[in-house]
Design a protein around this motif. Structure first.
Motif, short mmCIF file in Angstrom:
data_model
loop_
_atom_site.label_atom_id
_atom_site.label_comp_id
_atom_site.label_asym_id
_atom_site.label_seq_id
_atom_site.Cartn_x
_atom_site.Cartn_y
_atom_site.Cartn_z
N ARG A 239 -11.73 4.31 -3.89
CA ARG A 239 -11.73 5.31 -4.97
C ARG A 239 -10.76 6.45 -4.66
O ARG A 239 -9.96 6.86 -5.50
CB ARG A 239 -13.15 5.87 -5.15
N TRP A 240 -10.81 6.95 -3.41
CA TRP A 240 -9.96 8.08 -3.06
C TRP A 240 -8.51 7.68 -2.88
O TRP A 240 -7.60 8.45 -3.21
CB TRP A 240 -10.51 8.78 -1.82
N TYR A 241 -8.28 6.47 -2.38
CA TYR A 241 -6.89 5.98 -2.30
C TYR A 241 -6.28 5.92 -3.70
O TYR A 241 -5.12 6.28 -3.91
CB TYR A 241 -6.83 4.60 -1.66
N ASN A 251 2.54 6.25 0.08
CA ASN A 251 1.85 5.22 0.86
C ASN A 251 0.53 4.76 0.26
O ASN A 251 0.01 3.71 0.66
CB ASN A 251 1.60 5.68 2.31
N ASP A 252 0.00 5.48 -0.73
CA ASP A 252 -1.34 5.14 -1.16
C ASP A 252 -1.41 3.99 -2.15
O ASP A 252 -2.45 3.31 -2.22
CB ASP A 252 -2.06 6.38 -1.69
N VAL A 274 -0.22 -7.13 -5.73
CA VAL A 274 1.24 -7.19 -5.90
C VAL A 274 1.73 -6.05 -6.78
O VAL A 274 2.75 -5.41 -6.49
CB VAL A 274 1.66 -8.55 -6.49
N SER A 275 1.01 -5.77 -7.87
CA SER A 275 1.43 -4.69 -8.76
C SER A 275 1.40 -3.35 -8.04
O SER A 275 2.24 -2.47 -8.29
CB SER A 275 0.54 -4.64 -10.01
N CYS A 276 0.44 -3.18 -7.11
CA CYS A 276 0.37 -1.94 -6.33
C CYS A 276 1.55 -1.83 -5.36
O CYS A 276 2.14 -0.76 -5.20
CB CYS A 276 -0.95 -1.88 -5.56
N TYR A 277 1.89 -2.94 -4.72
CA TYR A 277 3.04 -2.93 -3.81
C TYR A 277 4.32 -2.60 -4.58
O TYR A 277 5.19 -1.87 -4.08
CB TYR A 277 3.18 -4.28 -3.11
N GLU A 278 4.43 -3.12 -5.78
CA GLU A 278 5.62 -2.83 -6.60
C GLU A 278 5.68 -1.35 -6.99
O GLU A 278 6.75 -0.75 -7.03
CB GLU A 278 5.62 -3.73 -7.84
N LYS A 279 4.51 -0.76 -7.27
CA LYS A 279 4.47 0.67 -7.58
C LYS A 279 4.91 1.50 -6.38
O LYS A 279 5.62 2.50 -6.52
CB LYS A 279 3.07 1.08 -8.02
#
Length: 416
Positions: A239-241, A251-252, A274-279
Motif C-alpha cells: 500500500r505504501w509503496y 524506485n517505488d 511488467v507495467s510497473c517496471y515500464e513506469k
C-alpha cells in the motif's frame, strides 16, 4: 529579505517542499530562477538549496546538482538582503567574513530574529532553518557567545542544553508543516542525543517515518514500506509503496512491480509487474532492477510476449551502463544461442565468466565452448568435460558428453 516571503517564494516552497504531489517542481524551480534574477534574495536561497542534492530536496523533482552554482546563489542571497540566506549560508559554512560584511544587517542576531518571526508565523522552511540553528550550535555565533561568556563550565553547559533543546519543537513544527527531512535531524536528536548535554531518547524516534508516511511524504512512505516489508507485513508495505510510486518517488514502481512478480501482499500478476517496471523506466531509463526484471520477463515471455531482442536490450543496459551482473546468465545464453543478438561464443564466455553462482546450464555452455574450441579459445577437451560433468543431469550437457571418451591412459578425447 522582506518582512514576508514573496508570493513567488511561497508558491515555490509549496510545490517543492510542502506538497510535492502537485508535480509542479520544475515549474517552481523556474519561478525561483526568475525571482532570483529579479532580486529576490529568498528565492536565491531556496534555489541554492534545490541544487544541493537529495539531502536538501526531494529526489523525485529531478533537479540538477550543482554545488558551485548553489554557493554563488547563497552568496547572492546574502547580498540581496535575505536573512534566510544569511542563516543557510552560515549553516553551510559559506558565511565567510567577506560575505558577512555584504549583508545588510547590523548583526547575525538581527537576521535570525527576522527568520524566527516568519517561523512563528507558520512557515515550515523557516521553522526548519531556525531548528538547525539550535541543533547545529549555530546559535553560538549568532548570539556571539562562548564558554568565556559564562562564569563556570556548569553554567555554560546549562546554557547549551537550554538552547540546543529548542530545536526539537521547531523540527516538529517544520516536519508537520511540510519539510519531511526535518525528521532526519529529529531522528538523530532522539537516537544519539548531543554529547553529554542531551541524553538520547530512542523511543521517540520509533514512529517518525510512519508519521511522515501518514503526512503524505513520498520518501517516508517508501522508507516505512521498507520497514513493513522487512517485518513481512506485505499488504501494508505494498500500500505504501504504491502511494510513494504514484507521487513519483524514485524506485517505488520497481518495488510495486517486484511484489506483484513475487506475489507478496497480493496475487501474483506478471502483466501488472511488467507495467510497473515500464513506469519506473519511463522515469529512469537506466534503473538497474527494472531493466533486469523486465529483461527476464521478455526472455521468458512472462507477462509480455517473448521477445529476445528486448530482453537482451534491457539486460544489457543494467550490465553495460550500471555494471550489474544480475542478468549475465541470460546475456550469456542470448549470445550462446543467438537469441535477440548475433551468435557470439566469445562474448557468451565473457558473460559466463561473471556467473559466479551454481548454474548447471551455465556450466554446460562453458563446457561446450571449451571442448569445441569456440569463440577464439583454444580447444581444451578435459576442461570442457569438467564443466559438462559439473552440469550434472542437465540434459544437453549429458548429450554433449557422449561426444567424448577417455583413452586407456585416462585422457579425454573426442569420439571419432
Amino acid at each position: 529579505m522582506a518582512a514576508v516571503l514573496s508570493d513567488e517564494v511561497k508558491q515555490a516552497l509549496q510545490d517543492i517542499y510542502y506538497d510535492v504531489r502537485t508535480g509542479r517542481g520544475k515549474e517552481a524551480f523556474a519561478l525561483l530562477e526568475k525571482a532570483s534574477a529579479a532580486g529576490d534574495g529568498d528565492a536565491s536561497c531556496v534555489l541554492a538549496r534545490c541544487l544541493c542534492g537529495y539531502q536538501y530536496v526531494w529526489r523525485g523533482h529531478g533537479f540538477p546538482e550543482d554545488d558551485r552554482r548553489a554557493t554563488k546563489l547563497l552568496h547572492k542571497s546574502v547580498e540581496q538582503g535575505s536573512a534566510l540566506g544569511v542563516l543557510v549560508a552560515l549553516r553551510s559554512g559559506e558565511l565567510t567574513p567577506s560575505v558577512q560584511k555584504k549583508m545588510p544587517f547590523e548583526s547575525l542576531q538581527q537576521a535570525f530574529d527576522q527568520v524566527e518571526a516568519l517561523a512563528k508565523d507558520g512557515d515550515a522552511f523557516c521553522q526548519y532553518v531556525v531548528g538547525n540553528s539550535y541543533f547545529w550550535w549555530d546559535f553560538l555565533r549568532i548570539q556571539n557567545k562562548g564558554k568565556d561568556s559564562f562564569p563556570s563550565q556548569a553554567e555554560f553547559k546549562a546554557y547549551l542544553k537550554g538552547e540546543i533543546s529548542k530545536c526539537e519543537d521547531w523540527f516538529w513544527k517544520a516536519f508537520r508543516g511540510g519539510v519531511y527531512f526535518a525528521a532526519n535531524n529529529l531522528n538523530q536528536y532522539y537516537t544519539k542525543g548531543d554529547e553529554d548535554i542531551i541524553a538520547p531518547q530512542p523511543e521517540k524516534a520509533k514512529d517518525l517515518f510512519k508519521i511522515g508516511a501518514e503526512l503524505g511524504y513520498p520518501l517516508h512512505q517508501s522508507i516505512y514500506a521498507d520497514e513493513l516489508k522487512k517485518a513481512e507485513r506485505y499488504e501494508e508495505a505494498l500500500r505504501w509503496y504504491k502511494e510513494a510510486a504514484e507521487a513519483g518517488n524514485p524506485n517505488d514502481w520497481f518495488e510495486v512491480g517486484y511484489m506483484y512478480e513475487e506475489g507478496k501482499g497480493t496475487e501474483q500478476d506478471m502483466a501488472y509487474a511488467v507495467s510497473c517496471y515500464e513506469k519506473e523506466l519511463a522515469k529512469d531509463p537506466l534503473h538497474t532492477g527494472a531493466n533486469n526484471h523486465l529483461g527476464v520477463a521478455y526472455f521468458e515471455g512472462q507477462g509480455v510476449p517473448q521477445d529476445y531482442a528486448k530482453a537482451f536490450h534491457h539486460l544489457s543496459i543494467a550490465h553495460d551502463k550500471k555494471g550489474n551482473n544480475w542478468g549475465v546468465f541470460y546475456l550469456a545464453k542470448c549470445c550462446f544461442c543467438g537469441l535477440g543478438t548475433p551468435q557470439d561464443y566469445a562474448r557468451a564466455l565473457q558473460f559466463l565468466d561473471k556467473v559466479n553462482w551454481q548454474n548447471r546450464e551455465a556450466d554446460y555452455m562453458r563446457g561446450y565452448i571449451y571442448a569445441r574450441g569456440l569463440g577464439g579459445v583454444q580447444e581444451d577437451i578435459p576442461k570442457g568435460v569438467e564443466y559438462l560433468q559439473k552440469a550434472g543431469n542437465f540434459s544437453k550437457a549429458k548429450e554433449e558428453l557422449l561426444n567424448y571418451k577417455k583413452t586407456l591412459f585416462g585422457k579425454w578425447v573426442r569420439r571419432k
